[in-house]
Design a protein around this motif. Structure first.
Motif, PDB file in Angstrom:
ATOM      1  N   ILE A 107       0.837  -1.202   0.000  1.00  0.00           N
ATOM      2  CA  ILE A 107       0.000   0.000   0.000  1.00  0.00           C
ATOM      3  C   ILE A 107       0.877   1.260   0.000  1.00  0.00           C
ATOM      4  CG2 ILE A 107      -1.681   1.331   1.357  1.00  0.00           C
ATOM      5  CD1 ILE A 107      -2.769  -1.455   2.292  1.00  0.00           C
ATOM      6  N   PHE A 108       1.951   1.223   0.784  1.00  0.00           N
ATOM      7  CA  PHE A 108       2.907   2.332   0.771  1.00  0.00           C
ATOM      8  C   PHE A 108       3.503   2.515  -0.623  1.00  0.00           C
ATOM      9  CE2 PHE A 108       7.506   3.342   1.031  1.00  0.00           C
ATOM     10  CZ  PHE A 108       7.416   4.662   1.424  1.00  0.00           C
ATOM     11  N   LEU A 109       3.874   1.411  -1.251  1.00  0.00           N
ATOM     12  CA  LEU A 109       4.458   1.463  -2.588  1.00  0.00           C
ATOM     13  C   LEU A 109       3.490   2.046  -3.605  1.00  0.00           C
ATOM     14  CD1 LEU A 109       6.333   0.658  -4.950  1.00  0.00           C
ATOM     15  CD2 LEU A 109       5.461  -1.683  -4.727  1.00  0.00           C
ATOM     16  N   VAL A 110       2.253   1.565  -3.601  1.00  0.00           N
ATOM     17  CA  VAL A 110       1.293   1.951  -4.636  1.00  0.00           C
ATOM     18  C   VAL A 110       0.683   3.327  -4.372  1.00  0.00           C
ATOM     19  CG1 VAL A 110      -0.865   1.311  -5.777  1.00  0.00           C
ATOM     20  CG2 VAL A 110       0.784  -0.466  -5.116  1.00  0.00           C
ATOM     21  N   LYS A 111       0.341   3.585  -3.102  1.00  0.00           N
ATOM     22  CA  LYS A 111      -0.393   4.809  -2.768  1.00  0.00           C
ATOM     23  C   LYS A 111       0.454   5.874  -2.081  1.00  0.00           C
ATOM     24  CE  LYS A 111      -4.509   3.445  -4.143  1.00  0.00           C
ATOM     25  NZ  LYS A 111      -5.300   4.168  -5.166  1.00  0.00           N
ATOM     26  N   GLY A 112       1.639   5.507  -1.640  1.00  0.00           N
ATOM     27  CA  GLY A 112       2.461   6.477  -0.926  1.00  0.00           C
ATOM     28  C   GLY A 112       1.952   6.760   0.474  1.00  0.00           C
ATOM     29  N   MET A 113       1.164   5.838   1.032  1.00  0.00           N
ATOM     30  CA  MET A 113       0.568   6.019   2.360  1.00  0.00           C
ATOM     31  C   MET A 113       1.244   5.106   3.378  1.00  0.00           C
ATOM     32  SD  MET A 113      -3.461   5.793   1.377  1.00  0.00           S
ATOM     33  CE  MET A 113      -4.260   6.939   0.252  1.00  0.00           C
ATOM     34  N   ASP A 114       1.556   5.665   4.538  1.00  0.00           N
ATOM     35  CA  ASP A 114       2.064   4.857   5.642  1.00  0.00           C
ATOM     36  C   ASP A 114       0.864   4.435   6.481  1.00  0.00           C
ATOM     37  OD1 ASP A 114       3.255   3.729   7.839  1.00  0.00           O
ATOM     38  OD2 ASP A 114       4.767   5.296   8.090  1.00  0.00           O
ATOM     39  N   VAL A 115       0.495   3.154   6.399  1.00  0.00           N
ATOM     40  CA  VAL A 115      -0.709   2.677   7.084  1.00  0.00           C
ATOM     41  C   VAL A 115      -0.375   1.766   8.259  1.00  0.00           C
ATOM     42  CG1 VAL A 115      -2.170   2.914   5.045  1.00  0.00           C
ATOM     43  CG2 VAL A 115      -0.949   0.760   5.436  1.00  0.00           C
ATOM     44  N   ARG A 116       0.857   1.809   8.710  1.00  0.00           N
ATOM     45  CA  ARG A 116       1.229   1.006   9.875  1.00  0.00           C
ATOM     46  C   ARG A 116       0.426   1.441  11.095  1.00  0.00           C
ATOM     47  NH1 ARG A 116       7.564   1.991   9.874  1.00  0.00           N
ATOM     48  NH2 ARG A 116       6.745   4.055   9.329  1.00  0.00           N
ATOM     49  N   HIS A 117       0.063   0.454  11.911  1.00  0.00           N
ATOM     50  CA  HIS A 117      -0.664   0.697  13.166  1.00  0.00           C
ATOM     51  C   HIS A 117      -2.066   1.259  12.939  1.00  0.00           C
ATOM     52  CE1 HIS A 117       3.337   0.027  14.659  1.00  0.00           C
ATOM     53  NE2 HIS A 117       3.780   1.186  14.207  1.00  0.00           N
ATOM     54  N   LYS A 118      -2.581   1.104  11.735  1.00  0.00           N
ATOM     55  CA  LYS A 118      -3.942   1.538  11.430  1.00  0.00           C
ATOM     56  C   LYS A 118      -4.865   0.329  11.406  1.00  0.00           C
ATOM     57  CE  LYS A 118      -2.663   5.859  10.503  1.00  0.00           C
ATOM     58  NZ  LYS A 118      -3.064   6.982  11.360  1.00  0.00           N
ATOM     59  N   SER A 119      -6.147   0.547  11.712  1.00  0.00           N
ATOM     60  CA  SER A 119      -7.121  -0.534  11.611  1.00  0.00           C
ATOM     61  C   SER A 119      -7.385  -0.840  10.147  1.00  0.00           C
ATOM     62  CB  SER A 119      -8.423  -0.144  12.302  1.00  0.00           C
ATOM     63  OG  SER A 119      -9.068   0.898  11.592  1.00  0.00           O
ATOM     64  N   VAL A 120      -7.890  -2.036   9.887  1.00  0.00           N
ATOM     65  CA  VAL A 120      -8.177  -2.425   8.501  1.00  0.00           C
ATOM     66  C   VAL A 120      -9.224  -1.494   7.889  1.00  0.00           C
ATOM     67  CG1 VAL A 120      -9.074  -4.251   7.016  1.00  0.00           C
ATOM     68  CG2 VAL A 120      -7.544  -4.828   8.899  1.00  0.00           C
ATOM     69  N   SER A 121     -10.233  -1.105   8.680  1.00  0.00           N
ATOM     70  CA  SER A 121     -11.266  -0.209   8.148  1.00  0.00           C
ATOM     71  C   SER A 121     -10.682   1.143   7.784  1.00  0.00           C
ATOM     72  CB  SER A 121     -12.399  -0.046   9.163  1.00  0.00           C
ATOM     73  OG  SER A 121     -11.908   0.450  10.396  1.00  0.00           O
ATOM     74  N   ASP A 122      -9.742   1.642   8.601  1.00  0.00           N
ATOM     75  CA  ASP A 122      -9.091   2.919   8.277  1.00  0.00           C
ATOM     76  C   ASP A 122      -8.240   2.785   7.022  1.00  0.00           C
ATOM     77  OD1 ASP A 122     -10.211   4.232  10.401  1.00  0.00           O
ATOM     78  OD2 ASP A 122      -8.448   4.071  11.714  1.00  0.00           O
ATOM     79  N   ILE A 123      -7.517   1.668   6.926  1.00  0.00           N
ATOM     80  CA  ILE A 123      -6.680   1.450   5.740  1.00  0.00           C
ATOM     81  C   ILE A 123      -7.544   1.403   4.482  1.00  0.00           C
ATOM     82  CG2 ILE A 123      -5.155  -0.196   4.567  1.00  0.00           C
ATOM     83  CD1 ILE A 123      -4.146  -1.033   7.350  1.00  0.00           C
ATOM     84  N   GLU A 124      -8.639   0.668   4.565  1.00  0.00           N
ATOM     85  CA  GLU A 124      -9.513   0.532   3.398  1.00  0.00           C
ATOM     86  C   GLU A 124     -10.103   1.869   2.976  1.00  0.00           C
ATOM     87  OE1 GLU A 124     -12.963  -2.531   1.838  1.00  0.00           O
ATOM     88  OE2 GLU A 124     -12.823  -2.108   3.976  1.00  0.00           O
ATOM     89  N   SER A 125     -10.530   2.673   3.939  1.00  0.00           N
ATOM     90  CA  SER A 125     -11.107   3.987   3.591  1.00  0.00           C
ATOM     91  C   SER A 125     -10.065   4.898   2.968  1.00  0.00           C
ATOM     92  CB  SER A 125     -11.708   4.638   4.836  1.00  0.00           C
ATOM     93  OG  SER A 125     -10.719   4.914   5.805  1.00  0.00           O
ATOM     94  N   LYS A 126      -8.818   4.817   3.477  1.00  0.00           N
ATOM     95  CA  LYS A 126      -7.756   5.646   2.899  1.00  0.00           C
ATOM     96  C   LYS A 126      -7.427   5.216   1.467  1.00  0.00           C
ATOM     97  CE  LYS A 126      -5.281   7.003   7.134  1.00  0.00           C
ATOM     98  NZ  LYS A 126      -5.206   8.436   6.821  1.00  0.00           N
ATOM     99  N   VAL A 127      -7.346   3.897   1.262  1.00  0.00           N
ATOM    100  CA  VAL A 127      -6.984   3.388  -0.065  1.00  0.00           C
ATOM    101  C   VAL A 127      -8.093   3.688  -1.070  1.00  0.00           C
ATOM    102  CG1 VAL A 127      -6.593   1.286  -1.404  1.00  0.00           C
ATOM    103  CG2 VAL A 127      -5.412   1.614   0.778  1.00  0.00           C
ATOM    104  N   LYS A 128      -9.327   3.425  -0.707  1.00  0.00           N
ATOM    105  CA  LYS A 128     -10.433   3.630  -1.640  1.00  0.00           C
ATOM    106  C   LYS A 128     -10.783   5.102  -1.794  1.00  0.00           C
ATOM    107  CE  LYS A 128     -12.610  -0.876  -1.170  1.00  0.00           C
ATOM    108  NZ  LYS A 128     -13.845  -1.635  -0.822  1.00  0.00           N
ATOM    109  N   GLY A 129     -10.441   5.889  -0.788  1.00  0.00           N
ATOM    110  CA  GLY A 129     -10.752   7.314  -0.869  1.00  0.00           C
ATOM    111  C   GLY A 129      -9.711   8.134  -1.554  1.00  0.00           C
ATOM    112  N   ASP A 130      -8.543   7.514  -1.838  1.00  0.00           N
ATOM    113  CA  ASP A 130      -7.455   8.247  -2.472  1.00  0.00           C
ATOM    114  C   ASP A 130      -7.797   8.620  -3.924  1.00  0.00           C
ATOM    115  OD1 ASP A 130      -4.786   9.259  -2.693  1.00  0.00           O
ATOM    116  OD2 ASP A 130      -4.322   7.518  -3.929  1.00  0.00           O
TER     117      ASP A 130
END
Length: 238
Positions: free
Chosen positions: A215-238
């Motif tokens: 996810i960091f590679l593709v989206k440039g987002m650091d999602v460590r220590h995030k919940s799966v729901s938060d990660i999903e919203s960030k990825v789909k909302g980008d």
């Protein structure tokens, strides 16, 4: 050779180096994926020969980790990549470490298989090993596929699957504790299954790490220590 041709040659060589990093990581991942599968099978089938094979392969995995680390360092030093190229090199370096640690856990499982063959079968837990093993193997396969495709959505699915592995681990722990309380003589053998389940749970954790690196590679987002729901919203909302 004029400057335009020289630049084209340099860029082609640079692209080849980046592609080589991806290819080598996927090759290492394929070996670790098979290592995990064989380790689980060695427990299920009481196959010491297969377990010994898993243990031997770990040397190859270690060598691949060292070689990939060297390749990543060389690209960083010589090419000074930026933006997505830099993220690729960093992601490969981090994923390499996770894959090596997954190989270590597979080796531990193989050693548990040999110990069980020598001391006698555990009173239970084999179905749980089979089930968790399948879940973890699917996670690893899907994570490698997500990397090959640069697919952040698939990586989110891998991260979500780790939650199921954690639930299965806790449930299996309760079952095995019951076996040990009912028959204290089985404790040493049941502990081998407990450590096997723990290794599978750790492989799931490392696979989730790989998903986060993707996810960091593709989206440039650091999602460590995030919940799966938060990660999903960030990825789909980008």
């Amino acid at each position: 050779m004029d400057k335009m041709q020289l630049d084209k040659h340099i860029y082609q060589q640079y692209d080849s180096e980046l592609e080589a990093l991806q290819t080598k990581l996927l090759a290492m991942g394929g070996i670790v994926e098979q290592q995990i599968k064989d380790a689980v099978n060695s427990i299920e089938n009481a196959d010491s020969d297969l377990a010994e094979k898993v243990i031997r392969i770990e040397d190859d995995v270690d060598l691949r980790e060292v070689a990939l680390d060297h390749d990543c360092t060389t690209v960083l030093a010589c090419r000074q990549p930026t933006a997505s190229d830099l993220r690729l090199v960093l992601a490969v370096a981090k994923m390499t470490r996770d894959l090596e640690r997954m190989g270590d856990e597979a080796q531990k499982i193989a050693k548990m298989a040999i110990s069980l063959n020598q001391s006698g079968a555990a009173p239970g837990g084999y179905e749980e090993v089979r089930h968790m093993g399948t879940l973890v193997q699917n996670m690893v396969h899907n994570a490698l596929d997500a990397f090959a495709r640069f697919d952040a959505i698939r990586a989110v699915e891998v991260a979500r699957a780790d939650k199921q592995v954690d639930r299965e681990y806790k449930s299996a722990m309760r079952e095995l504790m019951t076996y040990m309380m009912e028959d204290p003589r089985s404790i040493s053998r049941a502990m081998n299954i407990l450590w096997t389940l723990r290794s599978l749970e750790r492989i799931g954790d490392h696979t989730r790490n790989i998903a986060e690196h993707i996810i960091f590679l593709v989206k440039g987002m650091d999602v460590r220590h995030k919940s799966v729901s938060d990660i999903e919203s960030k990825v789909k909302g980008d």
